[in-house]
Design an enzyme around this catalytic site. Structure first.
Site, short mmCIF file in Angstrom:
data_model
loop_
_atom_site.label_atom_id
_atom_site.label_comp_id
_atom_site.label_asym_id
_atom_site.label_seq_id
_atom_site.Cartn_x
_atom_site.Cartn_y
_atom_site.Cartn_z
CD GLU A 37 36.58 66.76 27.95
OE1 GLU A 37 37.43 66.67 28.85
OE2 GLU A 37 35.35 66.68 28.17
CE1 TYR A 39 34.27 70.59 27.72
CE2 TYR A 39 36.47 71.16 26.94
CZ TYR A 39 35.64 70.59 27.89
OH TYR A 39 36.19 70.04 29.01
CG ASP A 96 30.26 70.02 28.51
OD1 ASP A 96 29.51 70.57 29.33
OD2 ASP A 96 31.28 69.38 28.84
CG ASP A 139 32.84 62.30 31.36
OD1 ASP A 139 32.77 62.40 30.13
OD2 ASP A 139 33.47 63.09 32.08
CG HIS A 140 29.59 64.65 29.08
ND1 HIS A 140 29.06 65.87 29.41
CD2 HIS A 140 30.86 64.66 29.57
CE1 HIS A 140 29.95 66.59 30.07
NE2 HIS A 140 31.06 65.87 30.18
#
Length: 673
Positions: free
Chosen positions: A44, A157, A196, A313-314
């Protein structure tokens, strides 16, 4: 130190640098050193190729490989960084299906010779079963594949669950990934899958599993049997599969390294929802993985999450290799099989890594970064100067911009100003010689040049009460406090006669409605009173003086200049209640506006309403906007500022988020009007 692989969804490649400890340095090589990683897989990135910068690509001691979205801006993107001192891939590709082409080539990866491609691509029949356009599947920048001697590394991703809007694309992607990995296993190649994947294995891997099952009214078996989760669990050893396995997925091929080192550990989450501030209460899910072929289970000494590292946020997830690994019954050093043949032997370097070892997909070989190793090279180029002569003329003695300006002044005085300005702009950088040349032209030549140019319209001046020798008043509002201060009168000092400029007279002359309003019965214009309208402190007894701006000379009352009307003797004001041009009557000295009262009234008008306080903790609430489709979509509301607790529900009498909920339209600021 042993080699380590780290995967991290950074939610924007520059996003971590807004947090500690990354903000202390803001360099990628320092970030990688803090992570203690040798291979860093980022997801990302949210950039396109045109957004790449030197500090992202030309990282000292590191090589990089990117897969960026071809069409969508600020979306997706995967990058893999490899430390050149310990590892170097032998092949690199972009995409899952092999339909994309290498840089500067029109042949797709899947059509390259076997010794030039990684292989394992889905067949035409397998691609047709995906139900997704192959070009679209690989065009969003979701996969980078590197092949080392030891294994094939996937940086992925996977598409997220977008409220069911892209279920077909998401299912097609996870199916293509499963097919490619199984095909490589059949070829005898080991695989490491990182990234992810946007899917959790079991209920233990997400905090809201029970809540979701209750909300959707499904059982645990139905939860585990979701299409994407079912494919993922069939890919993993010890994955929970309900019923019989699907055809072609009869056996698992990968091992979950982090879960293998921490079996039964709860709360091992890697992602938390930022909108609800779920990270402090650890209300999240585990969707970031480092997976390896089952054959490689004994190659690793440690694996864990790094939930304490902020920046997204990860959180990062890593896996550390042993220094010695078992390769088909033989103990070898991990460095020997993480580099091209002949570069390492028994963990010792035999050959240095050079730019010749770079692969075609390397970011350093992009045209905008090729042959540049440092950002300093951008400033080492000599600046190009603009030639004063055309290339068609024969070579002659070099003529500088200053000499050209001098010759132009002698030949054509009317173009001195333009030529002089152009010459100075072309000389780079400006020197003292160029500045001295600007004073070579005599005042007479300058005046003739100005006269030859068309006359510019006269500027409108505000007040003419101050003389030409008095300092000009400060223009504009210097500070916010100045807005609330009473305006100071522009009176002349020591009772000196006021003077008005030619532009001021022109401005007054152009104000026909105003002049008509102050004309006496005999048709004489009361200029003195007009001047008083612009300057309340003007003394009518003093005859006005005209000042010519260009020469600085004062003209008497009887002096006549071109375009200047004769000014009769001023008459006394007819009435003390004369109104200024703005329409406001002149205030007496007794009128006074309290700046404090004005400030309070303006502050009350523009200050936001105070936030309501939550019921459980008496803390200021925070506001959100409803995005769920329905009658309330777009409405704002207030809730408790504290994060959700481990239960994921609002609680009473605890340190976590309480049950306060107030619609913004129902809040009137605590009863204030």
């Amino acid at each position: 130190m042993a080699l380590r692989i780290t995967t991290w969804n950074v939610n924007g490649i520059r996003n971590p640098f807004s947090y500690k400890p990354w903000s202390d340095s803001r360099f990628f090589n320092d970030m990688f050193d803090i992570l203690e990683a040798d291979i860093v897989v980022m997801q990302e990135l949210k950039i396109q190729r045109k957004d790449l910068r030197d500090d992202m690509v030309l990282v000292p001691g590191w090589d990089c490989y990117f897969s960026l979205p071809k069409h969508k801006k600020g979306y997706s993107g995967v990058g893999i960084y490899t430390r050149q001192s310990v590892c170097a891939p032998i092949r690199a590709e972009e995409g899952l299906l092999g339909v994309l082409c290498p840089p500067d080539s029109s042949t797709s990866y899947r059509d390259l010779p076997e010794d030039s491609s990684i292989g394992g691509y889905p067949t035409a029949l397998q691609i047709a079963e995906l139900g997704v356009d192959p070009a679209q599947l690989d065009a969003e920048g979701r996969c980078v594949v590197l092949e080392f001697q030891a294994f094939v590394l996937f940086g992925v991703y996977s598409p997220a669950n977008s409220n069911g809007l892209r279920d077909d694309y998401r299912y097609g992607f996870i199916t293509a990934l499963d097919t490619r990995i199984r095909n490589l296993e059949k070829m005898g190649k080991r695989v490491i899958l990182t990234g992810d994947l946007n899917v959790s294995r079991e209920a233990i891997d997400t905090a809201h599993a029970e809540e979701r099952m209750i909300k959707e009214g499904i059982s645990l078996e139905e939860y585990l049997n979701a299409p994407n989760r079912r494919i993922f669990n069939q890919l993993l050893e010890d994955g929970k599969v309900i019923g019989e396995r699907d055809e072609g997925r009869e056996k698992p091929v990968l091992w979950d390294i982090c879960r293998g080192f921490h079996q039964g550990r709860r709360g091992m989450f890697t992602h938390w929802e930022q909108k609800i501030n779920a990270r402090p209460g650890n209300f999240g899910s585990r969707i970031d993985y480092v997976l390896c072929s089952i054959e490689m289970k004994q190659w690793f000494s440690d694996s864990n999450i790094q939930e304490g590292l902020m920046g997204s946020d990860h959180c990062p997830v890593y896996a550390t290799f042993k220094q010695k690994v078992n390769l088909r019954g033989e103990e070898v050093d991990i460095l020997d099989i993480m580099n091209p043949p002949g570069m390492f032997k028994d963990g010792k370097r035999l050959k240095e890594y050079t730019t010749r070892d770079l692969l075609a997909l390397s970011g350093k070989l992009l045209p905008e970064f090729d042959k540049r190793r440092s950002i300093k090279d951008m400033f080492s180029r000599n600046p190009s100067f603009v030639r004063s002569r055309s290339s068609a003329e024969p070579p002659a003695t070099p003529t500088t911009a200053v000499d050209s300006a001098s010759e132009t002044q002698e030949s054509d005085p009317a173009s001195v100003s333009n030529t002089q300005e152009t010459s100075i702009n072309q000389s780079f950088p400006p020197t003292s010689t160029a500045r001295s040349t600007s004073s070579m032209a005599s005042p007479e030549k300058k005046r003739r040049a100005n006269e030859s140019q068309p006359a510019r319209p006269a500027k409108k001046s505000k007040s003419s009460g101050a003389t030409s020798n008095s300092p000009a008043p400060s223009k504009g509002q210097q500070s916010l406090k100045g807005f609330f201060k009473p305006k100071s009168s522009a009176s002349t000092s020591n009772g000196a006669p006021s003077s008005i400029t030619v532009e001021s007279v022109t401005t007054v002359q152009s104000s026909l409605p105003l002049l008509q309003a102050i004309t006496d019965p005999n048709g004489e214009q009361q200029l003195e009173h007009t001047v008083s309208a612009f300057d309340p402190d003007h003394e009518p007894s003093s005859p006005p003086h005209l000042t010519h701006k260009s020469s600085g000379r004062k003209l008497s009352q009887n002096t006549k200049t071109p375009n200047t009307p004769s000014i009769p003797k001023p008459q006394p004001p007819p009435s003390p209640s004369f109104r200024s041009p703005s329409g406001r009557s002149e205030r007496s000295e007794t009128d006074f506006i309290d700046p404090i009262v004005s400030k309070e009234s303006w502050t009350k008008l523009f200050t936001k309403k105070p936030s309501p306080r939550c019921e459980g903790h008496e803390e200021p609430c925070i506001t959100f906007t409803t995005k769920k489709p329905g009658v309330n979509c777009g409405r704002q509301f207030w809730i408790c500022p504290r994060p959700l607790g481990p239960s994921g529900n609002k609680e009473r009498g605890t340190q976590w988020r309480c049950c306060t909920f107030i619609w913004a339209s129902d809040w009137n600021g605590g009863g204030e009007s």
